[in-house]
Design a protein around this motif. Structure first.
Motif, mmCIF file in Angstrom:
data_model
loop_
_atom_site.group_PDB
_atom_site.id
_atom_site.type_symbol
_atom_site.label_atom_id
_atom_site.label_comp_id
_atom_site.label_asym_id
_atom_site.label_seq_id
_atom_site.Cartn_x
_atom_site.Cartn_y
_atom_site.Cartn_z
ATOM 1 N N GLU A 132 0.995 -0.883 0.182
ATOM 2 C CA GLU A 132 0.205 0.225 -0.036
ATOM 3 C C GLU A 132 0.922 0.810 -0.240
ATOM 4 O OE1 GLU A 132 -3.894 -1.456 2.184
ATOM 5 O OE2 GLU A 132 -2.253 -0.958 3.849
ATOM 6 N N LYS A 133 0.012 3.114 -1.179
ATOM 7 C CA LYS A 133 0.822 3.156 -0.721
ATOM 8 C C LYS A 133 1.435 4.254 0.314
ATOM 9 C CE LYS A 133 3.391 7.164 -2.647
ATOM 10 N NZ LYS A 133 2.831 8.210 -2.125
ATOM 11 N N MET A 134 2.341 4.625 1.038
ATOM 12 C CA MET A 134 2.321 5.319 2.334
ATOM 13 C C MET A 134 2.619 6.716 1.761
ATOM 14 S SD MET A 134 1.783 2.856 4.384
ATOM 15 C CE MET A 134 2.063 3.380 5.573
ATOM 16 N N LYS A 135 2.484 8.021 3.174
ATOM 17 C CA LYS A 135 2.534 8.876 2.521
ATOM 18 C C LYS A 135 3.819 9.406 1.659
ATOM 19 C CE LYS A 135 2.316 13.621 4.369
ATOM 20 N NZ LYS A 135 2.231 14.607 5.427
ATOM 21 N N VAL A 136 5.224 8.626 2.134
ATOM 22 C CA VAL A 136 5.777 10.449 0.598
ATOM 23 C C VAL A 136 6.536 9.267 -0.249
ATOM 24 C CG1 VAL A 136 8.463 10.076 1.222
ATOM 25 C CG2 VAL A 136 6.903 10.219 3.445
ATOM 26 N N GLY A 137 6.380 10.190 -1.388
ATOM 27 C CA GLY A 137 6.322 9.965 -2.744
ATOM 28 C C GLY A 137 5.407 10.400 -3.886
ATOM 29 N N PRO A 138 5.736 10.425 -4.887
ATOM 30 C CA PRO A 138 4.750 11.208 -5.795
ATOM 31 C C PRO A 138 4.131 9.693 -6.354
ATOM 32 C CG PRO A 138 6.941 9.748 -6.884
ATOM 33 C CD PRO A 138 7.430 9.749 -5.533
ATOM 34 N N ALA A 139 3.628 9.050 -5.904
ATOM 35 C CA ALA A 139 3.697 7.446 -7.079
ATOM 36 C C ALA A 139 1.650 7.666 -6.224
ATOM 37 C CB ALA A 139 3.835 6.227 -6.158
ATOM 38 N N SER A 140 0.345 7.457 -6.954
ATOM 39 C CA SER A 140 -0.469 7.694 -6.934
ATOM 40 C C SER A 140 -1.370 6.816 -6.760
ATOM 41 C CB SER A 140 -1.502 8.113 -8.287
ATOM 42 O OG SER A 140 -1.139 7.408 -8.817
ATOM 43 N N ARG A 141 -0.347 5.284 -6.370
ATOM 44 C CA ARG A 141 -0.823 4.245 -5.984
ATOM 45 C C ARG A 141 -0.327 3.205 -5.061
ATOM 46 N NH1 ARG A 141 -0.558 2.730 -11.592
ATOM 47 N NH2 ARG A 141 0.005 1.230 -12.067
ATOM 48 N N GLY A 142 -0.592 1.729 -4.789
ATOM 49 C CA GLY A 142 0.284 0.800 -4.402
ATOM 50 C C GLY A 142 0.586 0.695 -5.617
ATOM 51 N N MET A 143 1.432 -0.435 -5.039
ATOM 52 C CA MET A 143 1.966 -1.006 -6.311
ATOM 53 C C MET A 143 0.981 -2.677 -6.817
ATOM 54 S SD MET A 143 5.275 -2.836 -3.764
ATOM 55 C CE MET A 143 6.205 -3.448 -4.441
ATOM 56 N N ASP A 144 1.128 -2.563 -8.221
ATOM 57 C CA ASP A 144 0.792 -3.771 -8.578
ATOM 58 C C ASP A 144 0.559 -4.917 -8.377
ATOM 59 O OD1 ASP A 144 -0.571 -1.149 -9.530
ATOM 60 O OD2 ASP A 144 0.516 -1.696 -11.653
ATOM 61 N N ARG A 145 -1.026 -5.806 -8.886
ATOM 62 C CA ARG A 145 -0.947 -6.905 -8.058
ATOM 63 C C ARG A 145 -0.764 -7.995 -9.121
ATOM 64 N NH1 ARG A 145 -2.224 -5.505 -3.096
ATOM 65 N NH2 ARG A 145 -0.741 -3.751 -3.399
ATOM 66 N N PHE A 146 -0.390 -9.571 -8.477
ATOM 67 C CA PHE A 146 -1.424 -10.629 -9.293
ATOM 68 C C PHE A 146 -1.634 -11.936 -9.463
ATOM 69 C CE2 PHE A 146 2.573 -9.209 -11.520
ATOM 70 C CZ PHE A 146 2.592 -8.672 -12.747
#
Ligand code: FES
Length: 291
Positions: free
Chosen positions: A233-247
């Motif tokens: 899951e995306k935490m506060k820091v950084g520019p990514a707009s979502r969490g890590m993708d998964r399969f």
């Protein structure tokens, strides 16, 4: 007083041999006529070749006349008897709108050749078609959980297993969550629903996400610092707009873990501390390295 009598010219040896190649019924019908014609005018090489082909044709096709066109023109007059419907020596006569046997055979042979060509083409395409056995797009067999524990000894204790061919982390969720909270538990045989395949491609601009750092037990992309907790899951820091993708992950009846990388599931949208489903007990803004 001597009387001059006309004696039929005896055909040359070549002509006799050529005529012997024809079926008996054909020779009975046309033999004398063709022989006398050739005795008067010896056949050219082309006519000899045509006669040989005509003999083959007459043996293969019962309705074929088998006489070279040039000779046929030279043969005088209409046939002595009306053409028979079938049998050697019959003149081919095809009713309008119907196929002659020769045309039919040609089409059958053509269709067979086309079918063979099609099979060859299909086989070639099947051979050349890319067989995806690794990387995104493939369905990958990672091995049994025992195999995975051998490859990554810390897996049962929560250390994500890095599976390079698919660029994924296989996360043993209950054990990994405990590890991230600083607890120590062992889950050697997680179920399929307790496994998470996180794509290591950062959802920001695609850099490869490294293994979780020891300090805060989070993933942090080195390119621009996007930070994710142990379940991606995306935490506060950084520019990514979502969490890590998964399969999707499954385990077959033989106990082999399977990851289907043809079905990418987008990571959960970045939110607030309240929207995070897993709390590792550290501040929302905690990072592996300062950004
Ligand atoms: S590519 Fe990962 S944070 Fe930018």
């Amino acid at each position: 007083m001597r009387t001059l009598r006309s004696t039929p010219a005896r055909p040359a040896l070549l002509v006799r041999l050529l005529l012997r190649m024809y079926p008996a019924a054909w020779r009975e019908r046309y033999g004398v006529e063709v022989a006398s014609l050739l005795a008067a005018s010896p056949p050219s090489a082309r006519q000899a070749w045509d006669l040989a082909r005509g003999a083959l044709d007459a043996r293969l096709h019962t309705d074929a006349v088998g006489v070279p066109a040039g000779l046929r023109l030279a043969m005088a007059g209409p046939p002595a008897t009306p053409p028979r419907a079938s049998g050697y020596g019959a003149v081919a006569s095809t009713p309008i709108g119907e196929l002659s046997r020769r045309t039919f055979m040609r089409r059958v042979v053509g269709a067979g050749a086309a079918l063979l060509s099609l099979e060859f083409l299909a086989g070639t395409l099947a051979f050349l078609w890319p067989q995806i056995r690794e990387g995104v797009g493939a369905t990958l067999r990672l091995g049994t959980l025992a195999d995975i524990r051998v490859a990554e000894p810390g897996f049962a204790g929560g250390v994500p297993y890095s599976f390079t061919p698919a660029r994924i982390f296989l996360v043993n969720v209950p054990a990994a969550q405990a590890m991230a909270r600083g607890e120590t538990i062992t889950v050697p045989e997680p179920s399929a629903t307790e496994l998470l395949a996180l794509w290591r491609k950062c959802p920001h601009l695609g850099c490869q996400v490294p293994e979780p750092c020891d300090d805060v037990r989070r993933f942090q992309c080195r390119c621009h610092g996007s930070t994710f907790n142990i379940v991606g899951e995306k935490m506060k820091v950084g520019p990514a707009s979502r969490g890590m993708d998964r399969f999707p992950v499954s385990i077959d009846t033989a106990g082999v873990v399977i990851v289907d990388t043809s079905q990418r599931i987008a990571g959960p949208p970045a939110g607030t501390a309240a929207s995070i489903t897993f709390d590792d007990g550290r501040p929302f803004e905690a990072t592996c390295f300062p950004v």
